[in-house]
Write an enzyme that holds these catalytic residues in place. Sequence first.
Site, PDB file in Angstrom:
ATOM      1  N   PRO A  14      -5.338 -32.353  26.840  1.00 20.10           N
ATOM      2  CA  PRO A  14      -6.280 -32.086  27.927  1.00 20.10           C
ATOM      3  C   PRO A  14      -5.873 -32.763  29.236  1.00 20.10           C
ATOM      4  CG  PRO A  14      -7.458 -32.708  25.946  1.00 20.10           C
ATOM      5  CD  PRO A  14      -6.008 -32.951  25.682  1.00 20.10           C
ATOM      6  N   ARG A  15      -6.504 -32.300  30.287  1.00 17.59           N
ATOM      7  CA  ARG A  15      -6.096 -32.690  31.630  1.00 17.59           C
ATOM      8  C   ARG A  15      -6.218 -34.176  31.912  1.00 17.59           C
ATOM      9  NH1 ARG A  15      -8.779 -27.548  34.812  1.00 17.59           N
ATOM     10  NH2 ARG A  15      -7.250 -26.062  34.061  1.00 17.59           N
ATOM     11  N   ASP A  16      -7.297 -34.782  31.438  1.00 19.13           N
ATOM     12  CA  ASP A  16      -7.476 -36.200  31.754  1.00 19.13           C
ATOM     13  C   ASP A  16      -6.362 -37.022  31.125  1.00 19.13           C
ATOM     14  OD1 ASP A  16      -8.594 -35.511  29.256  1.00 19.13           O
ATOM     15  OD2 ASP A  16      -9.933 -37.234  29.250  1.00 19.13           O
TER      16      ASP A  16
END
EC number: 1.3.5.1
Lengths: 248, 647
Positions: free
Chosen positions: B340-342
């Site tokens: 995921p992006r985080d």
Amino acid sequence: MKITLRVWRQQNADDKGTMVTYHVDDVSPDMSFLEMLDVLNEQLTLAGDDPIAFDHDCREGICGMCGVVINGIAHGPENTTTCQLHMRSFNDGDVIDVEPWRAQPFTVVKDLVVDRSAFDRIIQAGGYISAPTGAAPDAHAVPVPKKSADHAFDAATCIGCGACVAACPNGSAMLFTAAKVTHLGLLPQGQPERDSRVVGMVAQHDAEGFGGCTQIGECTAVCPKGIDISDISRLNRDLLGALAKGDH
Amino acid sequence: MTDYDLYVEGEQIADMTAPSGPISERWDFRKFNARLVNPANRRKLSVIVVGTGLAGASAAATLGEAGYNVKSFCYQDSPRRAHSIAAQGGINAAKNYRNDGDSIYRLFYDTVKGGDFRSRESNVYRLAQVSVEIIDQCVAQGVPFAREYGGLLDNRSFGGVQVSRTFYARGQTGQQLLIGAYQALERQIAAGTVEMNTRHEMLELIVVDGKARGIIVRDMTTGEIETHFADAVVLASGGYGNVFFLSTNAMGCNVTATWRAHRKGALFANPCYTQIHPTCIPVSGHHQSKLTLMSESLRNDGRIWVPTKGGDERNPRDIPEDERDYYLERQYPAFGNLVPRDIASRAAKYVCDEGRGVGPGGLGVYLDFADAIKRLGRETVEAKYGNLFDMYQQITGENPYEVPMRIYPAVHYTMGGLWVDYDLQSSIPGLFVTGEANFSDHGANRLGASALMQGLADGYFVLPATINDYLANGPFDDIDESHPAAQEAAESVRSRIDTLLSINGERTVDSFHRDLGNIMWEYCGMERTEGGLLKAIELIRELKEEFWSNVKVTGQNEELNQTLERAGRVADFFELGELMCIDALHRAESCGGHFRAESQTEDGEALRDDDNFAYVGAWEYGDGGKPVLRKEDLHYEYVEMKQRSYK
């Protein structure tokens, strides 16, 4: 880089307007054209002058809001949107002319900002598929040949910037109109309204005061999304067919 | 929890419209119980919709089609310019067209987990349910999604998931979805059910007897301050990422509509949750006005790496395999480059902090397609990502087919926003909030391809079903411009404009905005600390004070005045920025897009504190005093709250 700009200044639609010369130093080749205008506007603001008004928003080449004529070419020399034009396309010491889109239906609002609401009205005249919300069949119920979907997509990438109109000696918006007619006309979903769409949109195009198309090709030459002039041929065929049937 | 003397705590809040019962039946149950308005009465009712992105255009079109009188507003010259248009990658839907084990339940599960257990289960389940209908609707409208040779829809996978559920239209999915919604909107404008007001900016909310009844707008061409009334107001005005100055948002994106509503009593929830997107083109210099995103879909085939040793300035093609660190594949073998992006963003920051970053200033990592080109052939790569590669070359002057792209994280999306209940109604009755402007559904982090899904879910399906329940209270009292609430709102707009125009200081609006953005990025960006946030609050307050005494706004109100427009927005960003820092400060845990350095696991992953922070932090405007924190507890019945792991 040092750049000299000659920019069209016009207070409002009623003002006559004139070209004004400005100098911008310390221009980096990595700046976008709009960032260079930002730098100039900071200078003007600090000097107490009115900054240059120009339309822009996403600055990613997709919203279609920016658009000025640079050295006589819509969006400038790189065949892209103004926001995606970078100063590395120019040379130190260049003199650059900057003007708004010029076409009768595109009134100047201020400086480089024009009113393109005529485009929205052309869409209102049929540039859609009447699909009420919530009643759609499963997306796989109607297969669309990949070729048609891809071709429809190519036409659908029109960003409605208006460069085609600005470049056309006739001030025609036929490439814009044809892109939408092609996009929807190539899909099975778009067939029931195909005739009424093309007739309605072309009628509105003319009513807005855009000129006729004489297949000069300047529109497609400047189009940042590469909309093909053959879309106009498709529009003409659809239009003639619909008018011949007379049941639109 | 430490008391910072910066806020006070108020009473708890709860979502009173959320149904209970089996999760798969809640939405049907709510729809059935929501009151209806008969078609003849809808003509007598009016709704204002602010914003024409996916959430706003779809809502305005659908409400118009239902027979309500709709007034739509946008600040651009056409509703088609809204920033949803720039979304590249795709839109998720639980269609399971790939037969890879996807389902509504799995999309729900992935989204709750991806949001780090800070979203509501009921909302997320509904989003997954409705996702299926969105694709059907868009295809019926003529959205040209990518197709297989057999004529059926193609799919791809996106960060944070292991199935292919993302529908896409090359790298321009947002554009095609928005054009679909825009065309539906224009159809209603032609039909006379929607009145469109372009180049109009909402500057105040009108609240009468505790209910939202209208807005004050400025005609950006003439400067005229107009008053518009309706029976309900919908804000679909997008996110507030531009508080950071540099972000992937469009230049015009701003917080003013929601902030003005917040000042009038709407709670602002989880303002500190900002999504930093891992694949943006790095900053090239001080002139930078915005950042450009490269679609996350590139991570499907691109491999992310940095040199093993810091300061390695060799041409990337000359660096041998054993001197490269494919750090995501190494640390997260199960998800690899698709974490995921985080997580991908923080990992990039860490390798750059270690001095292994590439490009000017060492703030970049490679996104390399050499393997993909070898495996798939250049033509296939071109067909999949061609426009993105062209865009990269246009901006950087480098050819990504020959050298790896350079990417770095940038502010992209804000998960926080106005607090809404299950009906999407804010804490002010009659004020509804949709899309990125509300806080719901994504929790502390948003998975790729789910913003488009939420915008359209809210606009096409959720709001049109729930707003009826409120409008069924009608007919509402007639009000006009002489009403004290309307006069007060219009007067406050006028006096604010007069003040901005009269300061005549020595600094430009943009210089203040840049400074504010630097403070926010430094102290309330990818990583936050207690000390940093306290410092940021102090710096913001000083800068805000200077703004109101030293900003230079040229020209006058009665004209197209873009400096004045920006000044008003930056003024609101100051107040929001402070609240973001206070929210980040009070949340002494790490979760999703909020990483507090004091709360991390031994191997540097975000460490949640569910015992103390499993709640939505909804802020009430302090009105001269301190903001009031009101908590809404979050309960998980279906997805077990556990440490997120993508290893």
